[in-house]
Design an enzyme around this catalytic site. Structure first.
Site, PDB file in Angstrom:
ATOM      1  N   ARG A 124       0.838  -1.214  -0.136  1.00 25.83           N
ATOM      2  CA  ARG A 124       0.007   0.122   0.088  1.00 25.83           C
ATOM      3  C   ARG A 124       0.596   1.134  -0.079  1.00 25.83           C
ATOM      4  O   ARG A 124       0.264   2.279   0.502  1.00 25.83           O
ATOM      5  CB  ARG A 124      -0.972  -0.063   1.135  1.00 25.83           C
TER       6      ARG A 124
ATOM      7  N   LYS B 139       2.000  11.360 -11.031  1.00 19.78           N
ATOM      8  CA  LYS B 139       1.323  10.417 -11.722  1.00 19.78           C
ATOM      9  C   LYS B 139       2.036   9.102 -12.033  1.00 19.78           C
ATOM     10  O   LYS B 139       3.215   9.517 -12.564  1.00 19.78           O
ATOM     11  CB  LYS B 139       0.740  11.086 -13.272  1.00 19.78           C
TER      12      LYS B 139
ATOM     13  N   GLU C 151       7.994  18.439 -24.422  1.00 17.04           N
ATOM     14  CA  GLU C 151       7.104  18.973 -23.343  1.00 17.04           C
ATOM     15  C   GLU C 151       7.498  20.229 -22.865  1.00 17.04           C
ATOM     16  O   GLU C 151       6.878  20.847 -22.181  1.00 17.04           O
ATOM     17  CB  GLU C 151       7.664  17.956 -22.385  1.00 17.04           C
TER      18      GLU C 151
ATOM     19  N   LYS D  15       5.077  23.176 -14.355  1.00 12.87           N
ATOM     20  CA  LYS D  15       4.395  22.208 -14.135  1.00 12.87           C
ATOM     21  C   LYS D  15       4.117  22.027 -12.672  1.00 12.87           C
ATOM     22  O   LYS D  15       3.068  21.829 -12.179  1.00 12.87           O
ATOM     23  CB  LYS D  15       4.951  20.682 -14.678  1.00 12.87           C
TER      24      LYS D  15
ATOM     25  N   GLU E 128      -6.053  16.688 -10.854  1.00  9.76           N
ATOM     26  CA  GLU E 128      -6.558  16.996 -12.168  1.00  9.76           C
ATOM     27  C   GLU E 128      -8.103  17.098 -12.116  1.00  9.76           C
ATOM     28  O   GLU E 128      -8.897  16.542 -12.879  1.00  9.76           O
ATOM     29  CB  GLU E 128      -6.028  16.099 -13.202  1.00  9.76           C
TER      30      GLU E 128
ATOM     31  N   ARG F  24      -5.004  21.171 -14.096  1.00 10.15           N
ATOM     32  CA  ARG F  24      -3.778  20.280 -14.485  1.00 10.15           C
ATOM     33  C   ARG F  24      -4.323  19.677 -15.634  1.00 10.15           C
ATOM     34  O   ARG F  24      -3.334  19.239 -16.331  1.00 10.15           O
ATOM     35  CB  ARG F  24      -3.986  19.360 -13.477  1.00 10.15           C
TER      36      ARG F  24
ATOM     37  N   ASN G 201      -2.474  18.385 -20.593  1.00  6.43           N
ATOM     38  CA  ASN G 201      -2.595  17.096 -21.517  1.00  6.43           C
ATOM     39  C   ASN G 201      -2.738  17.771 -22.984  1.00  6.43           C
ATOM     40  O   ASN G 201      -2.923  17.191 -23.874  1.00  6.43           O
ATOM     41  CB  ASN G 201      -3.812  16.683 -21.478  1.00  6.43           C
TER      42      ASN G 201
ATOM     43  N   HIS H 282      -2.074  15.857 -25.841  1.00  8.05           N
ATOM     44  CA  HIS H 282      -1.604  14.282 -25.412  1.00  8.05           C
ATOM     45  C   HIS H 282      -2.979  13.361 -25.882  1.00  8.05           C
ATOM     46  O   HIS H 282      -2.767  12.110 -26.039  1.00  8.05           O
ATOM     47  CB  HIS H 282      -1.528  14.134 -23.989  1.00  8.05           C
TER      48      HIS H 282
ATOM     49  N   HIS I  56      -1.494  10.324 -27.732  1.00  9.99           N
ATOM     50  CA  HIS I  56      -1.909   8.777 -27.138  1.00  9.99           C
ATOM     51  C   HIS I  56      -2.532   7.883 -28.173  1.00  9.99           C
ATOM     52  O   HIS I  56      -2.285   6.759 -28.316  1.00  9.99           O
ATOM     53  CB  HIS I  56      -2.885   9.056 -25.782  1.00  9.99           C
TER      54      HIS I  56
ATOM     55  N   HIS J 296       7.135   8.881 -27.355  1.00  7.65           N
ATOM     56  CA  HIS J 296       6.378   9.787 -26.517  1.00  7.65           C
ATOM     57  C   HIS J 296       6.458  11.162 -27.055  1.00  7.65           C
ATOM     58  O   HIS J 296       5.626  11.716 -27.382  1.00  7.65           O
ATOM     59  CB  HIS J 296       6.227   9.461 -25.217  1.00  7.65           C
TER      60      HIS J 296
HETATM   61  N1  LIG Z   1       3.808  10.544 -15.329  1.00  2.00           N
HETATM   62  C1  LIG Z   1       3.924  11.707 -15.859  1.00  2.00           C
HETATM   63  O1  LIG Z   1       3.436  12.669 -15.664  1.00  2.00           O
HETATM   64  C2  LIG Z   1       4.389  11.522 -17.254  1.00  2.00           C
HETATM   65  C3  LIG Z   1       4.398  12.739 -18.241  1.00  2.00           C
HETATM   66  C4  LIG Z   1       5.112  12.699 -19.239  1.00  2.00           C
HETATM   67  C5  LIG Z   1       5.482  11.381 -20.000  1.00  2.00           C
HETATM   68  N2  LIG Z   1       5.251  10.241 -19.156  1.00  2.00           N
HETATM   69  C6  LIG Z   1       5.681   9.061 -19.714  1.00  2.00           C
HETATM   70  O2  LIG Z   1       7.029   8.840 -19.893  1.00  2.00           O
HETATM   71  C7  LIG Z   1       7.459   8.090 -20.979  1.00  2.00           C
HETATM   72  C8  LIG Z   1       8.403   8.728 -22.009  1.00  2.00           C
HETATM   73  O3  LIG Z   1       9.435   9.252 -21.196  1.00  2.00           O
HETATM   74  P1  LIG Z   1      10.872   9.341 -21.804  1.00  2.00           P
HETATM   75  O4  LIG Z   1      10.804   9.996 -23.055  1.00  2.00           O
HETATM   76  O5  LIG Z   1      11.834   9.553 -20.453  1.00  2.00           O
HETATM   77  O6  LIG Z   1      11.242   7.963 -22.511  1.00  2.00           O
HETATM   78  P2  LIG Z   1      12.042   6.544 -21.918  1.00  2.00           P
HETATM   79  O7  LIG Z   1      11.808   6.301 -20.597  1.00  2.00           O
HETATM   80  O8  LIG Z   1      11.803   5.591 -22.923  1.00  2.00           O
HETATM   81  O9  LIG Z   1      13.737   6.877 -22.104  1.00  2.00           O
HETATM   82  C9  LIG Z   1      13.937   7.225 -23.645  1.00  2.00           C
HETATM   83  C10 LIG Z   1      15.198   6.587 -23.859  1.00  2.00           C
HETATM   84  O10 LIG Z   1      16.373   7.029 -23.183  1.00  2.00           O
HETATM   85  C11 LIG Z   1      17.158   6.182 -22.462  1.00  2.00           C
HETATM   86  N3  LIG Z   1      18.076   6.616 -21.343  1.00  2.00           N
HETATM   87  C12 LIG Z   1      17.208   7.079 -20.366  1.00  2.00           C
HETATM   88  N4  LIG Z   1      18.249   7.919 -19.586  1.00  2.00           N
HETATM   89  C13 LIG Z   1      19.232   8.021 -20.250  1.00  2.00           C
HETATM   90  C14 LIG Z   1      20.540   8.507 -20.190  1.00  2.00           C
HETATM   91  N5  LIG Z   1      20.858   9.397 -19.075  1.00  2.00           N
HETATM   92  N6  LIG Z   1      21.377   8.523 -21.290  1.00  2.00           N
HETATM   93  C15 LIG Z   1      21.377   7.486 -22.118  1.00  2.00           C
HETATM   94  N7  LIG Z   1      20.212   6.983 -22.576  1.00  2.00           N
HETATM   95  C16 LIG Z   1      19.004   7.122 -21.562  1.00  2.00           C
HETATM   96  C17 LIG Z   1      16.348   4.797 -22.343  1.00  2.00           C
HETATM   97  O11 LIG Z   1      16.928   3.794 -22.135  1.00  2.00           O
HETATM   98  C18 LIG Z   1      15.292   4.980 -23.569  1.00  2.00           C
HETATM   99  O12 LIG Z   1      15.994   4.334 -24.815  1.00  2.00           O
HETATM  100  C19 LIG Z   1       6.197   7.658 -21.683  1.00  2.00           C
HETATM  101  O13 LIG Z   1       5.817   6.378 -21.355  1.00  2.00           O
HETATM  102  C20 LIG Z   1       5.100   8.806 -21.001  1.00  2.00           C
HETATM  103  O14 LIG Z   1       3.876   8.126 -21.132  1.00  2.00           O
HETATM  104  C21 LIG Z   1       4.638  10.284 -17.834  1.00  2.00           C
END
Ligand SMILES: NC(=O)c1ccc[n+]([C@@H]2O[C@H](COP(=O)([O-])OP(=O)(O)OC[C@H]3O[C@@H](n4cnc5c(N)ncnc54)[C@H](O)[C@@H]3O)[C@@H](O)[C@H]2O)c1
Length: 367
Positions: free
Chosen positions: A121, A143, A190, A232, A242, A246, A250, A253, A257, A269
């Protein structure tokens, strides 16, 4: 070293931007989650580099730390991966006080965050974002979640999840030096989004400092992270769950998505967000809410950041519109879209006509 206090009711915490900050990770974690054991859930790609630094620092601070490696692929942002993390936490004999440290991009952060929120939990969560996108967006706001298959088999983004605020976010901007250019550009999408929502000057900053940003000048990139993250942070402080404002985060998005539910398009993404931002601008223009010149300016900043402004290949508009209907933001089956209405200002618009959305999809290259 900027430290931004994130004033979420009941879960205030610090967002620290510190080049080289990984070296003192252990002490920082100890200040917010003192315990004997911890789990580092780390992106497999950086486990032997930045992950080593983190493990060393945690060890020096007295943690008995176990490691779980996850490949950062959207299909692996899944209940199965969360399940594997629960197993790792049990094997490492973690209890309810033991921190789970999520280190990587948004895929690791979202999945490990979800595991931290649900294991026993809820255990203390520390976010160590290592992509630009995770530093300015995914690690902030609490999130967490995983993807789930849609009826018909496509990937449903973030359909299973829960809010869990971290105890600490540490963004070591030096880790960005190893990110490949495509992944780095994704984070810029972003940042542009934050500018369109609340701070036109941020878009101007990106345009004016484009070369230093793309060359990863640590000082300029740290400024970009702070300015973008602050937008943010201030929004989630006012509306953590949200229920109102908030939702503006999106922007783009609902389109993104839908794009991401087709992994065969091979867009990340941030790339899907870039196209989604532009689709939202075009939609807004067709509705008479946003000047065409403004939409063209967004297209231009997206391009100079080396992000796509059109869909690759030819994908059917109707198929994309169908995928949009599974978006969490739809209400009673009707789409609600966040649309720009002026430079630095967006609104949630209900009941956007289908033909307007279809026109926007075609503007970004759908058939
Ligand atoms: N929770 C939220 O509020 C929120 C907001 C925006 C996006 N997201 C989510 O985040 C995800 C996308 O995140 P992302 O763009 O960070 O992608 P990701 O986690 O896929 O990372 C992108 C790439 O970078 C590599 N990588 C990570 N750190 C590195 C570093 N320092 N050096 C070299 N390579 C590195 C990873 O292995 C991957 O290949 C999506 O799933 C999206 O839905 C969540």
């Amino acid at each position: 070293m900027p430290i931004v206090r994130v004033n979420i009711p009941n879960s205030p915490h610090d967002f620290i931007i510190e080049p080289g900050g990984l070296d003192s990770l252990g002490q920082r974690v100890r200040a917010v989650a003192p315990h004997g054991r911890a789990l580092l859930a780390v992106d497999q790609k950086i486990a032997d580099t930045h992950g080593r630094t983190a493990m060393r620092s945690l060890g020096e601070a007295g943690y008995d730390v176990a490691e779980f490696r996850l490949r950062a692929e959207e299909p692996l942002k899944s209940l199965d991966s969360a399940r594997a993390m629960y197993g790792a936490m049990l094997s490492a004999r973690l209890d309810r006080q033991s921190p789970l440290i999520a280190m990587g991009g948004g895929i690791v952060g979202d999945t490990a965050g979800f595991a931290a929120a649900t294991f026993m939990r809820g255990v203390p969560l520390i976010q160590i974002p290592t992509t630009l996108l995770a530093m300015v967006d995914a690690s902030i706001g609490g999130k967490t979640g995983v993807n789930f298959e849609l009826p018909g088999g496509h990937l449903g983004k973030n359909l299973i999840g829960v809010f869990q605020q971290p105890r600490l976010i540490l963004a070591d901007s030096r880790t960005l030096l190893t990110l490949n250019p495509r992944d780095f550009a994704c984070g810029l999408a972003e940042c542009i989004k934050h500018g369109l929502i609340a701070d036109p000057g941020l878009v101007d900053f990106i345009v004016g400092n484009r070369d230093s940003i793309l060359n990863r000048d640590v000082r300029v990139v740290s400024q970009l992270i702070e300015r973008s993250a602050r937008i943010k942070i201030s929004i989630v402080e006012r509306d953590e769950r949200e229920s109102g404002e908030r939702a503006l985060l999106n922007l783009g998005h609902t389109f993104a998505h839908a794009i991401e539910s087709f992994p065969e398009l091979q867009l990340q993404h941030g790339e899907a967000v870039a196209i989604g931002l532009l689709a939202a601008c075009r939609c807004s223009h067709v509705m008479g809410l946003f000047a065409e010149a403004e939409a063209d300016a967004v297209s231009s900043v997206i391009r100079i950041c080396n992000l796509p402004d059109r869909l690759p290949g030819s994908i059917d508009t109707g198929v994309l519109m169908e995928a949009m209907r599974f978006d969490k933001k739809s209400l009673h089956g009707r789409l609600r879209l966040v649309l720009p209405v002026a430079r630095g200002r967006c609104e949630v618009v209900e009941n956007v006509p289908d033909d307007v959305i279809a026109a926007a999809w075609r503007e970004v290259g759908a058939r």
